[in-house]
Scaffold this active site. Structure first.
Site, PDB file in Angstrom:
ATOM      1  CE1 TYR A 136      -3.913  -1.982   0.087  1.00  0.00           C
ATOM      2  CE2 TYR A 136      -3.537  -2.454   2.391  1.00  0.00           C
ATOM      3  CZ  TYR A 136      -4.264  -2.640   1.240  1.00  0.00           C
ATOM      4  OH  TYR A 136      -5.346  -3.482   1.250  1.00  0.00           O
ATOM      5  N   PRO A 137       1.176   1.804  -1.165  1.00  0.00           N
ATOM      6  CG  PRO A 137       1.091   2.550  -3.385  1.00  0.00           C
ATOM      7  CD  PRO A 137       0.487   1.545  -2.429  1.00  0.00           C
ATOM      8  CB  CYS A 138       1.284   5.333   2.702  1.00  0.00           C
ATOM      9  SG  CYS A 138       2.504   4.456   3.686  1.00  0.00           S
ATOM     10  CG  HIS A 139       6.358   4.978  -1.004  1.00  0.00           C
ATOM     11  ND1 HIS A 139       5.799   3.714  -0.915  1.00  0.00           N
ATOM     12  CD2 HIS A 139       6.746   5.131  -2.296  1.00  0.00           C
ATOM     13  CE1 HIS A 139       5.857   3.142  -2.110  1.00  0.00           C
ATOM     14  NE2 HIS A 139       6.430   3.985  -2.963  1.00  0.00           N
TER      15      HIS A 139
END
Length: 175
Positions: A136-139
């Site tokens: 989950y690419p919250c970056h």
């Protein structure tokens, strides 16, 4: 009693603590993140499960896919995810999947995508509680002003991931 399998994965950014259930990966955090162990214990309580140090086929797949990702050979992950959180958190985390590899978005834009324009802070909080980093690419979420904002894995790692995905040449990260 249910089981959650725990396995440590080495990455260029440091070791990551992966947890998997029968349904998929339910946690992927850096081992040096504050409270990573505590988050694993809370998760096991939520699922009425015991933590077992064992590598599953999901974790083997995750390890392989992360290796490809860090070598620039993968832009999307296929390993199953077992998302554990509130309905709102899951909605926020799943919306992260719509941000294309190599691009960034803002908390405000993310809130708008899930029809929660007035809940930008709640969206930011849900991102901060994301238990499955990178997948989950919250970056990929940055401030509306274009500045890097919080990342539970650390801003240096966030910067590295964003630069890696955008194709900027860089030296290996030393933590």
């Amino acid at each position: 009693m249910n089981e959650i399998n725990a396995h440590i994965i080495d990455t260029p950014l440091g070791q990551m603590y992966s947890l998997a259930t029968e349904e998929g990966i339910c946690m992927l955090l850096f081992t040096d993140q504050p409270h990573a162990d505590q988050r694993a214990k809370v998760l096991s309580k939520k699922l009425n499960a015991i933590l077992i140090p064992r590598k599953t086929t999901f974790q083997e797949q995750l390890e392989s896919e992360l290796g490809e990702y860090f070598r620039g050979m993968r832009t999307e992950f296929e390993v199953p995810i077992h998302s554990i959180g509130s309905m709102f958190q899951k909605k926020v985390w799943e919306s992260l999947l719509s941000i294309p590899y190599g691009q960034a978005s803002s908390y405000k834009s993310q809130a708008s995508k899930i029809d929660a324009e007035q809940a930008v802070r709640a969206v930011a909080t849900a991102n901060a509680q994301n238990p499955i980093l990178i997948l989950y690419p919250c970056h990929r979420i940055i401030g509306s002003d274009g500045q890097l904002k919080g990342y539970s894995g650390g801003l240096e790692r966030k910067k590295y991931l964003l630069e890696m995905e955008s194709g900027i040449q860089q030296l290996p990260l030393s933590l």
